[in-house]
Design a protein around this motif. Sequence first.
Motif, PDB file in Angstrom:
ATOM      1  N   GLY A  58     -11.905  77.763  21.746  1.00 57.18           N
ATOM      2  CA  GLY A  58     -11.399  78.965  21.266  1.00 57.18           C
ATOM      3  C   GLY A  58     -11.498  79.693  19.940  1.00 57.18           C
ATOM      4  N   PRO A  59     -11.442  79.047  18.938  1.00 56.87           N
ATOM      5  CA  PRO A  59     -11.439  79.603  17.654  1.00 56.87           C
ATOM      6  C   PRO A  59     -12.946  80.272  17.339  1.00 56.87           C
ATOM      7  CG  PRO A  59     -10.111  77.646  17.276  1.00 56.87           C
ATOM      8  CD  PRO A  59     -10.781  77.639  18.643  1.00 56.87           C
ATOM      9  N   SER A  60     -13.860  79.855  18.084  1.00 61.05           N
ATOM     10  CA  SER A  60     -15.123  80.288  17.825  1.00 61.05           C
ATOM     11  C   SER A  60     -15.210  81.917  18.032  1.00 61.05           C
ATOM     12  CB  SER A  60     -16.122  79.424  18.940  1.00 61.05           C
ATOM     13  OG  SER A  60     -16.131  78.100  18.545  1.00 61.05           O
ATOM     14  N   LEU A  61     -14.518  82.077  18.828  1.00 58.78           N
ATOM     15  CA  LEU A  61     -14.668  83.900  18.973  1.00 58.78           C
ATOM     16  C   LEU A  61     -14.120  84.408  17.832  1.00 58.78           C
ATOM     17  CD1 LEU A  61     -12.677  83.609  22.388  1.00 58.78           C
ATOM     18  CD2 LEU A  61     -14.891  83.900  22.220  1.00 58.78           C
ATOM     19  N   TYR A  62     -13.543  84.125  16.967  1.00 56.39           N
ATOM     20  CA  TYR A  62     -12.881  84.739  15.721  1.00 56.39           C
ATOM     21  C   TYR A  62     -14.225  84.931  14.751  1.00 56.39           C
ATOM     22  CZ  TYR A  62      -8.357  84.733  17.970  1.00 56.39           C
ATOM     23  OH  TYR A  62      -7.312  85.051  18.607  1.00 56.39           O
ATOM     24  N   ASN A  63     -15.172  84.275  14.874  1.00 51.29           N
ATOM     25  CA  ASN A  63     -16.394  84.411  14.153  1.00 51.29           C
ATOM     26  C   ASN A  63     -17.074  85.902  14.312  1.00 51.29           C
ATOM     27  OD1 ASN A  63     -16.940  82.043  12.409  1.00 51.29           O
ATOM     28  ND2 ASN A  63     -16.613  80.998  14.307  1.00 51.29           N
ATOM     29  N   HIS A  64     -16.799  86.464  15.638  1.00 48.44           N
ATOM     30  CA  HIS A  64     -17.552  87.473  16.149  1.00 48.44           C
ATOM     31  C   HIS A  64     -16.550  88.714  16.309  1.00 48.44           C
ATOM     32  CE1 HIS A  64     -21.142  85.008  16.864  1.00 48.44           C
ATOM     33  NE2 HIS A  64     -20.128  84.199  17.172  1.00 48.44           N
ATOM     34  N   PHE A  65     -15.266  88.535  16.554  1.00 48.04           N
ATOM     35  CA  PHE A  65     -14.312  89.671  16.706  1.00 48.04           C
ATOM     36  C   PHE A  65     -12.921  89.219  16.002  1.00 48.04           C
ATOM     37  CE2 PHE A  65     -16.726  90.112  20.540  1.00 48.04           C
ATOM     38  CZ  PHE A  65     -16.967  91.439  20.728  1.00 48.04           C
ATOM     39  N   ARG A  66     -12.284  90.170  15.412  1.00 49.66           N
ATOM     40  CA  ARG A  66     -11.328  90.135  14.592  1.00 49.66           C
ATOM     41  C   ARG A  66     -10.209  89.542  15.316  1.00 49.66           C
ATOM     42  NH1 ARG A  66     -12.029  93.917  10.080  1.00 49.66           N
ATOM     43  NH2 ARG A  66     -11.742  95.546  11.697  1.00 49.66           N
ATOM     44  N   ASN A  67      -9.997  89.747  16.751  1.00 53.27           N
ATOM     45  CA  ASN A  67      -8.867  89.265  17.500  1.00 53.27           C
ATOM     46  C   ASN A  67      -9.221  89.627  18.883  1.00 53.27           C
ATOM     47  OD1 ASN A  67      -7.832  92.196  17.880  1.00 53.27           O
ATOM     48  ND2 ASN A  67      -6.704  91.888  15.995  1.00 53.27           N
ATOM     49  N   LYS A  68      -8.369  89.246  19.807  1.00 52.63           N
ATOM     50  CA  LYS A  68      -8.525  89.453  21.455  1.00 52.63           C
ATOM     51  C   LYS A  68      -8.537  90.758  21.637  1.00 52.63           C
ATOM     52  CE  LYS A  68      -6.160  88.590  25.471  1.00 52.63           C
ATOM     53  NZ  LYS A  68      -4.905  87.924  26.318  1.00 52.63           N
ATOM     54  N   ALA A  96     -13.859  96.412  23.394  1.00 52.71           N
ATOM     55  CA  ALA A  96     -15.356  96.245  23.480  1.00 52.71           C
ATOM     56  C   ALA A  96     -16.127  96.287  25.048  1.00 52.71           C
ATOM     57  CB  ALA A  96     -15.884  95.144  22.819  1.00 52.71           C
ATOM     58  N   VAL A  97     -14.882  95.623  25.944  1.00 48.92           N
ATOM     59  CA  VAL A  97     -15.100  95.615  27.185  1.00 48.92           C
ATOM     60  C   VAL A  97     -14.876  97.037  27.848  1.00 48.92           C
ATOM     61  CG1 VAL A  97     -14.148  94.960  29.427  1.00 48.92           C
ATOM     62  CG2 VAL A  97     -14.552  93.216  27.442  1.00 48.92           C
ATOM     63  N   ALA A  98     -13.770  97.705  27.311  1.00 49.69           N
ATOM     64  CA  ALA A  98     -13.442  99.010  27.586  1.00 49.69           C
ATOM     65  C   ALA A  98     -14.659  99.949  27.391  1.00 49.69           C
ATOM     66  CB  ALA A  98     -12.112  99.449  27.089  1.00 49.69           C
ATOM     67  N   ASP A  99     -14.947  99.982  26.037  1.00 54.32           N
ATOM     68  CA  ASP A  99     -16.319 100.589  25.627  1.00 54.32           C
ATOM     69  C   ASP A  99     -17.508 100.827  26.366  1.00 54.32           C
ATOM     70  OD1 ASP A  99     -16.231 102.800  23.894  1.00 54.32           O
ATOM     71  OD2 ASP A  99     -17.879 101.888  22.683  1.00 54.32           O
ATOM     72  N   ALA A 100     -17.641  99.305  26.982  1.00 53.09           N
ATOM     73  CA  ALA A 100     -18.717  99.118  27.622  1.00 53.09           C
ATOM     74  C   ALA A 100     -18.704  99.938  29.129  1.00 53.09           C
ATOM     75  CB  ALA A 100     -19.024  97.569  28.055  1.00 53.09           C
ATOM     76  N   VAL A 101     -17.485 100.230  29.382  1.00 46.10           N
ATOM     77  CA  VAL A 101     -17.235 100.886  30.696  1.00 46.10           C
ATOM     78  C   VAL A 101     -17.529 102.316  30.400  1.00 46.10           C
ATOM     79  CG1 VAL A 101     -15.646 101.469  32.586  1.00 46.10           C
ATOM     80  CG2 VAL A 101     -15.803  99.045  31.709  1.00 46.10           C
ATOM     81  N   SER A 102     -17.022 102.831  29.278  1.00 45.48           N
ATOM     82  CA  SER A 102     -17.360 104.268  29.013  1.00 45.48           C
ATOM     83  C   SER A 102     -18.784 104.561  28.950  1.00 45.48           C
ATOM     84  CB  SER A 102     -16.830 104.471  27.641  1.00 45.48           C
ATOM     85  OG  SER A 102     -15.310 104.314  27.767  1.00 45.48           O
TER      86      SER A 102
END
Lengths: 227, 227
Positions: free
Chosen positions: B46-56, B62-68
């Motif tokens: 789980g904590p690995s994600l925090y090396n790439h994004f500040r939080n959930k 970013a998921v929303a922007d991929a749709v835009s």
Amino acid sequence: MCRMARPRKPLLSRERIVVTASALVDAEGLDAVSTRRLAAELGVSGPSLYNHFRNKDEILDAVADAVSAQVDLSMFDAADPRDWREALRDWAVSYRAALSAHPHIVPVLAQGPGRRPAGLRVADAVFGAMVEAGWPPAQATHIGALMRYFVTGSALGSFARGFVDDETAYDPADYPHLGQAHRLAEHRQQVDEGAFTTGLRALLDGLALQYERTVLAGTVRRSPKTG
Amino acid sequence: MCRMARPRKPLLSRERIVVTASALVDAEGLDAVSTRRLAAELGVSGPSLYNHFRNKDEILDAVADAVSAQVDLSMFDAADPRDWREALRDWAVSYRAALSAHPHIVPVLAQGPGRRPAGLRVADAVFGAMVEAGWPPAQATHIGALMRYFVTGSALGSFARGFVDDETAYDPADYPHLGQAHRLAEHRQQVDEGAFTTGLRALLDGLALQYERTVLAGTVRRSPKTG
DNA sequence: ACCTGAACACCGTTCAAGT
DNA sequence: ACCTGAACACCGTTCAAGT
């Protein structure tokens, strides 16, 4: 006196739970509503809520339905069903006012009425009025749907607040036309009200055009009740 | 070869995270996305994600922007800016198609572009095109807003799916006009598509009326570039 | 009937530790 | 630079126990 079977009144009721949950949603948003937090506000322990609602989703559904219950539907009782345009306009304004007062619950409300009584009364009233006005049932359904699209969309997120109030956020090289976008926040109220008013008028003007072309063109003057 | 400072490639990247999160959102909804679950799908802790994004929230943004980013904007490059009506229609259709393909993320998207690049490109393009077509800036802002209201509202919740498919759910005594409501589910696609199409045409017809009354009425034939 | 504490299987996020 | 396990302060929900 006699019997005194129940020593004291219940601490909770569905209504108390909904009122407190609504206040919490309005004040701090959907994420702030946890069963434990809500129970604490009510002065009971978490699991107590499950004596009154099956689960948390049911509580949020009830909160959403309380908002639907605020929508005025009296305009659909109007004497002349041919005034559908004015009725639809007044209803949309009341609908948006109710939702905009509780924006955090709109995502729940936007999932549709399901089995929520107040939400169903709204759908029933607008559909009935449009059919009464002469719209074919399929078109009356479309009108109910598209009005809900527009109103929930306008209540869901403020357009103006969707931009950050930071002059350096929108680089003119990337977004040549957004030079003033950071100033939208200042004019939030006017922008969102103006967009809603403009859109509502456009929708009604457009529907009136379609009404003239399809409904009125096909009418051969029916007299009611005499077939 | 020489140096070999980094022994092995990183396991994660922002892109891999977004792709996997999008798939999870589409397949099981927003509630299914937890940092631990997402990390498990990616084969990390789980904590690995925090090396790439500040939080959930940043991941969901970013998921929303991929749709835009899926929204077609090419129609705004059209030769004649006076074809704003057709451009707006084609854009709305593409916009709704992109959002409807990922309905679970629409509540995030509907909060506005904020600092999401693809969302800002959309807002920039439509605003620029309307100004180019002669709409005053305030009206161009309104059009961008009201179109977003309508499209996000239509993508947020299926109108038809908002009713339960249960013949006994809607008592005629309570809801006199909803006798066929339980059948909406069968015709989901037609109802939602029809309502969107009807609403979009009405909006554009109404806006065209306003354009004739305000923009064209005030035009005294400007020749571009010569003031 | 209605409320409780304990318990289960989860959360988001931080942080020191490893490489 | 990037990943890990342990830890903290939370979740929603179930259930046996109390009155």
